[in-house]
Design a protein around this motif. Sequence first.
Motif, PDB file in Angstrom:
ATOM      1  N   PHE A 187       0.830  -1.206   0.000  1.00 50.98           N
ATOM      2  CA  PHE A 187       0.000   0.000   0.000  1.00 50.98           C
ATOM      3  C   PHE A 187       0.864   1.255   0.000  1.00 50.98           C
ATOM      4  CE2 PHE A 187      -2.363   3.368   2.142  1.00 50.98           C
ATOM      5  CZ  PHE A 187      -3.505   3.403   1.370  1.00 50.98           C
ATOM      6  N   ALA A 188       1.899   1.278   0.830  1.00 53.29           N
ATOM      7  CA  ALA A 188       2.769   2.459   0.926  1.00 53.29           C
ATOM      8  C   ALA A 188       3.530   2.691  -0.379  1.00 53.29           C
ATOM      9  CB  ALA A 188       3.743   2.293   2.091  1.00 53.29           C
ATOM     10  N   VAL A 189       4.084   1.626  -0.946  1.00 53.70           N
ATOM     11  CA  VAL A 189       4.871   1.770  -2.174  1.00 53.70           C
ATOM     12  C   VAL A 189       3.981   2.182  -3.343  1.00 53.70           C
ATOM     13  CG1 VAL A 189       6.224   0.486  -3.880  1.00 53.70           C
ATOM     14  CG2 VAL A 189       6.725   0.236  -1.453  1.00 53.70           C
ATOM     15  N   MET A 190       2.853   1.531  -3.516  1.00 48.24           N
ATOM     16  CA  MET A 190       1.971   1.851  -4.643  1.00 48.24           C
ATOM     17  C   MET A 190       1.349   3.243  -4.485  1.00 48.24           C
ATOM     18  SD  MET A 190       2.029  -0.409  -6.950  1.00 48.24           S
ATOM     19  CE  MET A 190       3.696  -0.894  -6.676  1.00 48.24           C
ATOM     20  N   SER A 191       1.053   3.642  -3.265  1.00 43.64           N
ATOM     21  CA  SER A 191       0.546   5.005  -3.038  1.00 43.64           C
ATOM     22  C   SER A 191       1.605   6.025  -3.430  1.00 43.64           C
ATOM     23  CB  SER A 191       0.155   5.208  -1.575  1.00 43.64           C
ATOM     24  OG  SER A 191      -0.894   4.372  -1.219  1.00 43.64           O
ATOM     25  N   THR A 192       2.842   5.760  -3.046  1.00 39.21           N
ATOM     26  CA  THR A 192       3.939   6.662  -3.398  1.00 39.21           C
ATOM     27  C   THR A 192       4.122   6.740  -4.910  1.00 39.21           C
ATOM     28  OG1 THR A 192       5.040   6.142  -1.309  1.00 39.21           O
ATOM     29  CG2 THR A 192       6.390   7.128  -3.054  1.00 39.21           C
ATOM     30  N   VAL A 193       4.061   5.602  -5.590  1.00 39.05           N
ATOM     31  CA  VAL A 193       4.210   5.588  -7.044  1.00 39.05           C
ATOM     32  C   VAL A 193       3.087   6.380  -7.704  1.00 39.05           C
ATOM     33  CG1 VAL A 193       4.132   4.094  -9.082  1.00 39.05           C
ATOM     34  CG2 VAL A 193       5.545   3.460  -7.131  1.00 39.05           C
ATOM     35  N   ALA A 194       1.845   6.166  -7.261  1.00 41.63           N
ATOM     36  CA  ALA A 194       0.706   6.883  -7.850  1.00 41.63           C
ATOM     37  C   ALA A 194       0.825   8.389  -7.626  1.00 41.63           C
ATOM     38  CB  ALA A 194      -0.608   6.359  -7.263  1.00 41.63           C
ATOM     39  N   VAL A 195       1.212   8.792  -6.434  1.00 44.72           N
ATOM     40  CA  VAL A 195       1.361  10.226  -6.145  1.00 44.72           C
ATOM     41  C   VAL A 195       2.497  10.826  -6.976  1.00 44.72           C
ATOM     42  CG1 VAL A 195       2.053  11.869  -4.339  1.00 44.72           C
ATOM     43  CG2 VAL A 195       0.317  10.153  -3.863  1.00 44.72           C
ATOM     44  N   LEU A 196       3.609  10.108  -7.124  1.00 51.54           N
ATOM     45  CA  LEU A 196       4.717  10.612  -7.943  1.00 51.54           C
ATOM     46  C   LEU A 196       4.323  10.753  -9.413  1.00 51.54           C
ATOM     47  CD1 LEU A 196       7.802   8.761  -6.420  1.00 51.54           C
ATOM     48  CD2 LEU A 196       7.267  11.202  -6.296  1.00 51.54           C
ATOM     49  N   ILE A 197       3.523   9.823  -9.915  1.00 49.76           N
ATOM     50  CA  ILE A 197       3.043   9.928 -11.297  1.00 49.76           C
ATOM     51  C   ILE A 197       2.187  11.180 -11.460  1.00 49.76           C
ATOM     52  CG2 ILE A 197       1.485   8.883 -12.990  1.00 49.76           C
ATOM     53  CD1 ILE A 197       2.497   6.143 -11.971  1.00 49.76           C
ATOM     54  N   LEU A 198       1.305  11.433 -10.506  1.00 47.93           N
ATOM     55  CA  LEU A 198       0.445  12.616 -10.591  1.00 47.93           C
ATOM     56  C   LEU A 198       1.246  13.909 -10.450  1.00 47.93           C
ATOM     57  CD1 LEU A 198      -2.647  11.349  -8.595  1.00 47.93           C
ATOM     58  CD2 LEU A 198      -2.415  11.628 -11.065  1.00 47.93           C
ATOM     59  N   ILE A 199       2.233  13.918  -9.560  1.00 47.42           N
ATOM     60  CA  ILE A 199       3.087  15.104  -9.411  1.00 47.42           C
ATOM     61  C   ILE A 199       3.856  15.365 -10.705  1.00 47.42           C
ATOM     62  CG2 ILE A 199       5.161  15.981  -8.245  1.00 47.42           C
ATOM     63  CD1 ILE A 199       4.052  14.694  -5.671  1.00 47.42           C
ATOM     64  N   ILE A 242      -2.571  18.334 -21.093  1.00 50.84           N
ATOM     65  CA  ILE A 242      -2.531  16.973 -21.651  1.00 50.84           C
ATOM     66  C   ILE A 242      -1.588  16.046 -20.874  1.00 50.84           C
ATOM     67  CG2 ILE A 242      -1.727  15.647 -23.657  1.00 50.84           C
ATOM     68  CD1 ILE A 242      -3.176  17.593 -25.421  1.00 50.84           C
ATOM     69  N   PRO A 243      -0.389  16.476 -20.465  1.00 47.27           N
ATOM     70  CA  PRO A 243       0.453  15.554 -19.684  1.00 47.27           C
ATOM     71  C   PRO A 243      -0.220  15.080 -18.387  1.00 47.27           C
ATOM     72  CG  PRO A 243       1.779  17.362 -20.495  1.00 47.27           C
ATOM     73  CD  PRO A 243       0.342  17.698 -20.807  1.00 47.27           C
ATOM     74  N   LEU A 244      -1.008  15.947 -17.757  1.00 47.52           N
ATOM     75  CA  LEU A 244      -1.721  15.523 -16.557  1.00 47.52           C
ATOM     76  C   LEU A 244      -2.774  14.472 -16.904  1.00 47.52           C
ATOM     77  CD1 LEU A 244      -2.327  15.729 -13.551  1.00 47.52           C
ATOM     78  CD2 LEU A 244      -3.911  17.590 -14.080  1.00 47.52           C
ATOM     79  N   GLY A 245      -3.438  14.611 -18.043  1.00 45.49           N
ATOM     80  CA  GLY A 245      -4.415  13.603 -18.461  1.00 45.49           C
ATOM     81  C   GLY A 245      -3.773  12.238 -18.629  1.00 45.49           C
ATOM     82  N   GLY A 246      -2.605  12.202 -19.239  1.00 49.27           N
ATOM     83  CA  GLY A 246      -1.878  10.945 -19.381  1.00 49.27           C
ATOM     84  C   GLY A 246      -1.446  10.386 -18.036  1.00 49.27           C
ATOM     85  N   ALA A 247      -1.015  11.266 -17.134  1.00 48.45           N
ATOM     86  CA  ALA A 247      -0.612  10.825 -15.796  1.00 48.45           C
ATOM     87  C   ALA A 247      -1.804  10.265 -15.022  1.00 48.45           C
ATOM     88  CB  ALA A 247       0.016  11.989 -15.031  1.00 48.45           C
ATOM     89  N   LEU A 248      -2.970  10.865 -15.186  1.00 51.25           N
ATOM     90  CA  LEU A 248      -4.163  10.336 -14.524  1.00 51.25           C
ATOM     91  C   LEU A 248      -4.500   8.933 -15.022  1.00 51.25           C
ATOM     92  CD1 LEU A 248      -6.351  13.555 -14.536  1.00 51.25           C
ATOM     93  CD2 LEU A 248      -5.623  12.305 -12.502  1.00 51.25           C
ATOM     94  N   LEU A 249      -4.384   8.708 -16.326  1.00 57.90           N
ATOM     95  CA  LEU A 249      -4.637   7.374 -16.861  1.00 57.90           C
ATOM     96  C   LEU A 249      -3.622   6.365 -16.327  1.00 57.90           C
ATOM     97  CD1 LEU A 249      -5.580   8.112 -20.568  1.00 57.90           C
ATOM     98  CD2 LEU A 249      -7.088   7.347 -18.745  1.00 57.90           C
TER      99      LEU A 249
END
Length: 169
Positions: A27-39, A128-135
Amino acid sequence: MIPAMPATATAAATRHGAHAVLRFGRFAVMSTVAVLILIAGVWASWGTAQHVMLTKGRERGTVEVTRCGQDTCTGPYAPLSQGSQPRAKVVVEKSIAVREGRTYTVVVKPGGDEVVRSGPAGIVYAWIPLGGALLLASVVVAGGLLRTRAAWLLAGVGFALLTAAFVAV
Protein backbone atom coordinates in the motif's frame (compact mmCIF):
# COMPACT_ATOMS: atom_id res chain seq x y z
CA MET A 1 4.82 -19.20 24.62
CA ILE A 2 1.92 -19.87 26.97
CA PRO A 3 1.86 -23.51 28.01
CA ALA A 4 -1.87 -23.85 27.29
CA MET A 5 -1.47 -22.41 23.75
CA PRO A 6 -0.59 -24.86 20.98
CA ALA A 7 2.48 -24.16 18.83
CA THR A 8 0.39 -23.84 15.63
CA ALA A 9 -1.44 -20.78 16.98
CA THR A 10 1.88 -18.93 17.34
CA ALA A 11 2.90 -19.78 13.77
CA ALA A 12 -0.49 -18.63 12.45
CA ALA A 13 -0.21 -15.34 14.35
CA THR A 14 3.28 -14.80 12.93
CA ARG A 15 2.04 -15.47 9.39
CA HIS A 16 -0.88 -13.09 9.91
CA GLY A 17 1.47 -10.36 11.18
CA ALA A 18 3.87 -10.86 8.28
CA HIS A 19 0.97 -10.72 5.82
CA ALA A 20 -0.24 -7.44 7.37
CA VAL A 21 3.25 -5.93 7.11
CA LEU A 22 3.53 -6.95 3.44
CA ARG A 23 0.08 -5.57 2.70
CA PHE A 24 0.97 -2.25 4.35
CA GLY A 25 4.29 -2.16 2.45
CA ARG A 26 2.51 -2.73 -0.88
CA PHE A 27 0.00 0.00 0.00
CA ALA A 28 2.77 2.46 0.93
CA VAL A 29 4.87 1.77 -2.17
CA MET A 30 1.97 1.85 -4.64
CA SER A 31 0.55 5.01 -3.04
CA THR A 32 3.94 6.66 -3.40
CA VAL A 33 4.21 5.59 -7.04
CA ALA A 34 0.71 6.88 -7.85
CA VAL A 35 1.36 10.23 -6.14
CA LEU A 36 4.72 10.61 -7.94
CA ILE A 37 3.04 9.93 -11.30
CA LEU A 38 0.44 12.62 -10.59
CA ILE A 39 3.09 15.10 -9.41
CA ALA A 40 5.09 14.47 -12.60
CA GLY A 41 1.95 15.09 -14.68
CA VAL A 42 1.25 18.39 -12.94
CA TRP A 43 4.92 19.39 -13.22
CA ALA A 44 5.02 18.64 -16.95
CA SER A 45 1.77 20.53 -17.55
CA TRP A 46 2.53 23.55 -15.41
CA GLY A 47 5.46 24.68 -17.61
CA THR A 48 2.97 25.70 -20.30
CA ALA A 49 -0.21 26.05 -18.27
CA GLN A 50 1.15 28.85 -16.09
CA HIS A 51 1.57 31.11 -19.10
CA VAL A 52 -1.87 30.30 -20.47
CA MET A 53 -3.83 30.48 -17.22
CA LEU A 54 -2.05 33.36 -15.47
CA THR A 55 -2.13 35.95 -18.25
CA LYS A 56 -2.27 39.09 -16.12
CA GLY A 57 0.74 41.22 -17.00
CA ARG A 58 1.76 39.00 -19.90
CA GLU A 59 1.86 39.96 -23.56
CA ARG A 60 -1.17 38.63 -25.42
CA GLY A 61 -1.77 38.73 -29.14
CA THR A 62 -2.18 36.72 -32.30
CA VAL A 63 0.24 34.90 -34.54
CA GLU A 64 -0.36 34.07 -38.17
CA VAL A 65 1.59 30.90 -38.86
CA THR A 66 3.55 31.36 -42.08
CA ARG A 67 6.10 28.56 -41.87
CA CYS A 68 6.40 25.21 -40.09
CA GLY A 69 9.55 23.18 -39.56
CA GLN A 70 10.15 19.83 -37.92
CA ASP A 71 9.27 20.87 -34.33
CA THR A 72 8.21 24.51 -34.47
CA CYS A 73 6.15 26.96 -36.49
CA THR A 74 6.85 30.66 -36.95
CA GLY A 75 4.98 33.76 -37.98
CA PRO A 76 4.46 37.46 -37.26
CA TYR A 77 3.01 38.50 -33.91
CA ALA A 78 0.30 41.17 -33.64
CA PRO A 79 -0.31 42.46 -30.08
CA LEU A 80 -3.74 42.56 -28.43
CA SER A 81 -2.75 43.60 -24.90
CA GLN A 82 -1.61 47.00 -23.81
CA GLY A 83 2.18 47.36 -23.71
CA SER A 84 2.81 44.43 -26.03
CA GLN A 85 5.07 45.08 -29.01
CA PRO A 86 4.60 43.61 -32.50
CA ARG A 87 7.24 41.13 -33.56
CA ALA A 88 8.26 40.07 -37.04
CA LYS A 89 8.75 36.46 -35.95
CA VAL A 90 7.66 34.37 -32.97
CA VAL A 91 7.97 30.64 -32.43
CA VAL A 92 5.10 28.33 -31.47
CA GLU A 93 5.45 24.61 -30.82
CA LYS A 94 4.33 22.52 -33.76
CA SER A 95 1.48 20.15 -32.97
CA ILE A 96 -1.58 18.75 -34.64
CA ALA A 97 -3.32 21.92 -33.51
CA VAL A 98 -1.09 24.36 -35.42
CA ARG A 99 -1.25 24.65 -39.21
CA GLU A 100 0.27 27.01 -41.74
CA GLY A 101 -1.92 29.90 -42.85
CA ARG A 102 -4.07 29.99 -39.71
CA THR A 103 -4.14 32.64 -37.01
CA TYR A 104 -4.07 31.76 -33.29
CA THR A 105 -4.41 33.75 -30.09
CA VAL A 106 -1.25 33.36 -28.07
CA VAL A 107 0.59 34.45 -24.93
CA VAL A 108 4.28 35.36 -25.13
CA LYS A 109 6.54 33.50 -22.71
CA PRO A 110 8.69 35.96 -20.75
CA GLY A 111 12.22 36.57 -21.95
CA GLY A 112 11.99 35.55 -25.56
CA ASP A 113 10.00 35.16 -28.72
CA GLU A 114 8.35 31.86 -27.83
CA VAL A 115 4.55 31.83 -27.60
CA VAL A 116 1.90 29.36 -26.44
CA ARG A 117 -1.73 29.12 -27.50
CA SER A 118 -4.21 30.82 -25.21
CA GLY A 119 -7.93 30.53 -24.61
CA PRO A 120 -9.85 27.35 -23.81
CA ALA A 121 -7.97 25.30 -26.40
CA GLY A 122 -4.62 26.42 -25.00
CA ILE A 123 -5.63 25.66 -21.41
CA VAL A 124 -6.86 22.16 -22.19
CA TYR A 125 -3.88 21.47 -24.46
CA ALA A 126 -1.46 22.56 -21.71
CA TRP A 127 -2.90 19.98 -19.30
CA ILE A 128 -2.53 16.97 -21.65
CA PRO A 129 0.45 15.55 -19.68
CA LEU A 130 -1.72 15.52 -16.56
CA GLY A 131 -4.41 13.60 -18.46
CA GLY A 132 -1.88 10.95 -19.38
CA ALA A 133 -0.61 10.82 -15.80
CA LEU A 134 -4.16 10.34 -14.52
CA LEU A 135 -4.64 7.37 -16.86
CA LEU A 136 -1.33 5.84 -15.78
CA ALA A 137 -2.03 6.43 -12.10
CA SER A 138 -5.42 4.75 -12.47
CA VAL A 139 -3.66 1.53 -13.50
CA VAL A 140 -1.39 1.73 -10.44
CA VAL A 141 -4.34 2.45 -8.14
CA ALA A 142 -6.38 -0.44 -9.55
CA GLY A 143 -3.60 -3.01 -9.72
CA GLY A 144 -1.38 -2.02 -6.82
CA LEU A 145 -3.84 -0.60 -4.34
CA LEU A 146 -6.90 -2.64 -5.34
CA ARG A 147 -9.06 0.50 -5.25
CA THR A 148 -11.23 0.08 -8.34
CA ARG A 149 -13.62 2.98 -7.71
CA ALA A 150 -10.78 5.44 -7.25
CA ALA A 151 -9.07 3.99 -10.32
CA TRP A 152 -12.20 4.42 -12.45
CA LEU A 153 -12.52 8.00 -11.21
CA LEU A 154 -8.90 8.80 -12.13
CA ALA A 155 -9.26 7.12 -15.51
CA GLY A 156 -12.53 8.95 -16.21
CA VAL A 157 -11.05 12.35 -15.41
CA GLY A 158 -7.93 11.60 -17.48
CA PHE A 159 -10.00 10.37 -20.41
CA ALA A 160 -12.29 13.42 -20.19
CA LEU A 161 -9.29 15.76 -20.17
CA LEU A 162 -7.70 14.09 -23.19
CA THR A 163 -11.02 14.01 -25.03
CA ALA A 164 -11.60 17.70 -24.28
CA ALA A 165 -8.13 18.50 -25.64
CA PHE A 166 -8.85 16.53 -28.79
CA VAL A 167 -12.17 18.32 -29.32
CA ALA A 168 -10.84 21.79 -28.47
CA VAL A 169 -7.83 21.53 -30.72
